[in-house]
Design an enzyme around this catalytic site. Structure first.
Site, PDB file in Angstrom:
ATOM      1  NE  ARG A  19      -7.380   4.376   5.318  1.00  0.00           N
ATOM      2  CZ  ARG A  19      -7.097   5.286   5.988  1.00  0.00           C
ATOM      3  NH1 ARG A  19      -7.405   5.562   6.963  1.00  0.00           N
ATOM      4  NH2 ARG A  19      -6.118   5.700   5.105  1.00  0.00           N
ATOM      5  CE  LYS A  30      -1.765   1.506   4.146  1.00  0.00           C
ATOM      6  NZ  LYS A  30      -1.447   2.868   4.336  1.00  0.00           N
ATOM      7  CG  ASN A  31       2.183   2.655   3.574  1.00  0.00           C
ATOM      8  OD1 ASN A  31       1.206   2.905   3.316  1.00  0.00           O
ATOM      9  ND2 ASN A  31       2.608   2.557   4.890  1.00  0.00           N
ATOM     10  NE  ARG A  46      -0.280   9.965  10.361  1.00  0.00           N
ATOM     11  CZ  ARG A  46      -0.365   8.963   9.607  1.00  0.00           C
ATOM     12  NH1 ARG A  46      -1.688   8.300   9.826  1.00  0.00           N
ATOM     13  NH2 ARG A  46       0.424   8.771   8.573  1.00  0.00           N
TER      14      ARG A  46
HETATM   15  C1  EPZ Z   1       3.875   6.921   6.330  1.00  0.00           C
HETATM   16  O1  EPZ Z   1       2.957   7.995   7.064  1.00  0.00           O
HETATM   17  C2  EPZ Z   1       3.075   5.704   6.275  1.00  0.00           C
HETATM   18  N1  EPZ Z   1       1.748   6.166   5.397  1.00  0.00           N
HETATM   19  C3  EPZ Z   1       2.420   5.393   7.598  1.00  0.00           C
HETATM   20  O2  EPZ Z   1       1.464   4.197   7.256  1.00  0.00           O
HETATM   21  C4  EPZ Z   1       3.570   5.025   8.681  1.00  0.00           C
HETATM   22  O3  EPZ Z   1       3.123   4.662   9.799  1.00  0.00           O
HETATM   23  C5  EPZ Z   1       4.618   6.275   8.750  1.00  0.00           C
HETATM   24  O4  EPZ Z   1       5.136   6.769   7.503  1.00  0.00           O
HETATM   25  C6  EPZ Z   1       5.939   6.136   9.361  1.00  0.00           C
HETATM   26  O5  EPZ Z   1       6.600   4.980   8.895  1.00  0.00           O
HETATM   27  C7  EPZ Z   1       2.211   6.185   4.164  1.00  0.00           C
HETATM   28  O6  EPZ Z   1       3.375   5.901   3.653  1.00  0.00           O
HETATM   29  C8  EPZ Z   1       1.150   6.415   3.143  1.00  0.00           C
HETATM   30  P1  EPZ Z   1       5.561  10.488   8.606  1.00  0.00           P
HETATM   31  P2  EPZ Z   1       3.680   9.769   7.124  1.00  0.00           P
HETATM   32  O7  EPZ Z   1       5.588  11.663   7.879  1.00  0.00           O
HETATM   33  O8  EPZ Z   1       4.490   9.866   6.010  1.00  0.00           O
HETATM   34  C9  EPZ Z   1       5.841  13.566  11.948  1.00  0.00           C
HETATM   35  C10 EPZ Z   1      -0.030   2.765   7.771  1.00  0.00           C
HETATM   36  O9  EPZ Z   1      -0.505   2.043   8.678  1.00  0.00           O
HETATM   37  N2  EPZ Z   1       5.736  14.596  11.020  1.00  0.00           N
HETATM   38  O10 EPZ Z   1       6.934   9.479   8.329  1.00  0.00           O
HETATM   39  O11 EPZ Z   1       2.386  10.252   7.264  1.00  0.00           O
HETATM   40  C11 EPZ Z   1       4.566  12.825  12.300  1.00  0.00           C
HETATM   41  O12 EPZ Z   1       3.487  13.589  13.006  1.00  0.00           O
HETATM   42  C12 EPZ Z   1       0.204   4.146   7.884  1.00  0.00           C
HETATM   43  O13 EPZ Z   1       0.006   2.093   6.584  1.00  0.00           O
HETATM   44  C13 EPZ Z   1       5.721  16.139  11.154  1.00  0.00           C
HETATM   45  O14 EPZ Z   1       6.150  16.522  12.408  1.00  0.00           O
HETATM   46  O15 EPZ Z   1       4.579   9.639   8.359  1.00  0.00           O
HETATM   47  C14 EPZ Z   1       5.139  11.490  12.795  1.00  0.00           C
HETATM   48  O16 EPZ Z   1       5.380  11.824  14.163  1.00  0.00           O
HETATM   49  C15 EPZ Z   1       0.292   4.580   9.235  1.00  0.00           C
HETATM   50  N3  EPZ Z   1       5.526  16.969  10.270  1.00  0.00           N
HETATM   51  C16 EPZ Z   1       6.361  11.517  12.198  1.00  0.00           C
HETATM   52  O17 EPZ Z   1       6.884  12.692  11.723  1.00  0.00           O
HETATM   53  C17 EPZ Z   1       5.545  16.584   8.925  1.00  0.00           C
HETATM   54  O18 EPZ Z   1       5.484  17.356   7.940  1.00  0.00           O
HETATM   55  C18 EPZ Z   1       6.631  10.383  11.105  1.00  0.00           C
HETATM   56  O19 EPZ Z   1       5.768  10.752  10.069  1.00  0.00           O
HETATM   57  C19 EPZ Z   1       5.606  15.145   8.726  1.00  0.00           C
HETATM   58  C20 EPZ Z   1       5.594  14.108   9.623  1.00  0.00           C
END
Ligand code: EPZ
Length: 417
Positions: free
Chosen positions: A396, A22-23, A121
């Site tokens: 999902r 998916k990701n 997020r």
């Molecule tokens: C991706 O989400 C994945 N989704 C998530 O999978 C996964 O849990 C996550 O990466 C971490 O590995 C997809 O790839 C579609 P991040 P993403 O930006 O990109 C903070 C699943 O179950 N952050 O790496 O949204 C954020 O709050 C899903 O398949 C900021 O602060 O995650 C988090 O604490 C759930 N500012 C950390 O970084 C930003 O602009 C990591 O988030 C962006 C992120």
């Protein structure tokens, strides 16, 4: 809405084929906006989130055709630069259209995705990165408006290695003027998969998979034909199910190299794991050792496997500590697991788990994608019947999971409520 009913106790045995990731599929399908002409994507998983992103791409003007697990997309009809709230709210990864829209149409208006069950997020790092490339970024009435006559390459540092942030900026930079360097970039296999596709399309990206990625802007990109990598989180979920039910499962068509940390941690619990090319043979042991885990960005222990691994620790011998360092609210599954007899104490971002001899089936409610997978896993090993409600969360990210578990010998069925 559907529910999934599980009668626990079966020791799962057999083979399971893993679907496409998916990701990886989500950003790769979005990359079709960067070129004119038909792209062909094979091994695309049949998931709600994939349906959502195809709806959004069609809304923006792309032509989308689906034939089973093959999806064809032609980005040449791209004409809309706005991603509306009712499409974005369904799936936050819609924010991935931001980079390509600015790169192709010089502007984008995308609804802010808002938080979700596991955390606030924010997308501040996505927006800071686009501003570094010379875009003007404004927040207005719940939307982010980004515009740039021509994006210019620059150095971008991520305060946190954000997965979709890295993907968004990679896609924004491939058509920019000059060189962009992403520092403290995310290193997940899905980033490498996207970079490989973009390079096949004519981009010039080096370093994906490490924390410094260099992108030299090119004039144009062309469509490609690619296959989506296997889903390492689905594979991990089935590996845990073998350990949990003292089963014997062979995971087919996965990429063990993407799961090194999970495999290492599962082996420490006493689970036997044999790797044979693209297949992994997992044999559960009667005695499950308690071990501690801390979720971290790749190659650390994946946060998307935290809930599933917790279920294994619920029936392990002794005490284990699970620390969630990536998201601020990713223990929602704990209250439902407690109702099944789990002994879990939460303190801040850590959960202390005391192994119990058995779990008892109960009606439970899914709250987010991976939490719902953990509830199914708990039902597989609990005594009696477990009913998991609101399984749309599950759909999902998992393709027909109940059918896959049933083929492994589980007593499980989907019931329309
Ligand atoms: C991706 O989400 C994945 N989704 C998530 O999978 C996964 O849990 C996550 O990466 C971490 O590995 C997809 O790839 C579609 P991040 P993403 O930006 O990109 C903070 C699943 O179950 N952050 O790496 O949204 C954020 O709050 C899903 O398949 C900021 O602060 O995650 C988090 O604490 C759930 N500012 C950390 O970084 C930003 O602009 C990591 O988030 C962006 C992120």
């Amino acid at each position: 809405m559907d529910k999934i009913v599980v009668e626990g106790g079966a020791s799962l045995k057999g083979e399971v084929k893993i679907s496409g990731s998916k990701n990886a599929a989500l950003p790769i399908l979005v990359s079709s906006l960067l070129a004119d002409g038909w792209n062909t994507y094979s091994n695309v998983p049949g998931l709600r989130d994939i349906k959502s992103i195809k709806q959004l791409l069609s809304y923006l003007g792309a032509k989308v055709e689906t034939d089973g697990s093959t999806v064809r997309i032609d980005g040449s009809g791209l004409c809309k630069s706005e991603a509306p709230y009712d499409l974005v709210r369904k799936m936050r990864a819609s924010i991935l259209v931001l980079g390509p829209l600015v790169a192709r149409l010089k502007k984008a208006r995308v609804s802010l995705p808002g938080g979700c069950a596991i955390g606030a997020r924010p997308i501040n790092l996505h927006l800071k990165g686009l501003a570094r490339l010379g875009a003007s970024v404004e927040l207005k009435h719940g939307y982010v408006e980004v515009s740039a006559e021509r994006l210019k390459g620059n150095e971008i540092y991520f305060d946190i290695p954000t997965v979709t942030g890295t993907e968004n900026l990679m896609m924004a930079a491939v058509l920019a003027d000059g060189v962009t360097v992403l520092r403290n970039a995310a290193c997940e296999p899905e980033i490498v998969a996207l970079a490989d596709v973009l390079n096949k399309m004519g981009a010039d990206i080096h370093g994906a998979g490490a924390s410094i990625i260099t992108i030299k802007g090119v004039q144009s990109m062309h469509p490609v034909s690619v296959s989506i990598i296997p889903d390492r989180i689905e594979a991990g979920t089935f590996m845990v199910s073998a350990a949990l039910t003292r089963g014997d499962i062979t995971i087919l068509d996965c990429q063990p190299a993407h799961m090194g940390t999970l495999i290492h941690k599962l082996r420490l619990t006493g689970t036997a794991i044999k790797i044979d090319g693209k297949n992994i043979h997992v044999i559960g042991s009667d005695e499950i050792e308690s071990i501690d885990i801390k979720t971290l960005p790749y190659p650390g222990f994946p946060t998307d496997m935290q809930a599933q691994f917790m279920v294994l620790m619920l029936i392990a011998k002794g005490l284990s500590i699970i620390s969630e360092t990536v998201f601020e609210n990713r223990f929602i599954h704990v209250s439902e697991l407690r109702r099944m007899g789990a002994d879990i104490t939460i303190s801040g971002n850590s959960a202390m788990i005391k192994g119990v001899p058995m779990l008892l089936g109960a009606p439970v409610i899914a709250t987010d994608l991976r939490a719902s997978a953990s509830l199914i896993l708990a039902g597989l090993v609990a005594r009696g019947k477990t009913e998991v409600h609101r399984v749309y969360h599950l759909d999902r990210g998992y393709e027909a999971i109940e059918k896959k578990f049933a083929r492994l010998g589980a007593s499980i069925e989907r019931v329309r409520e």
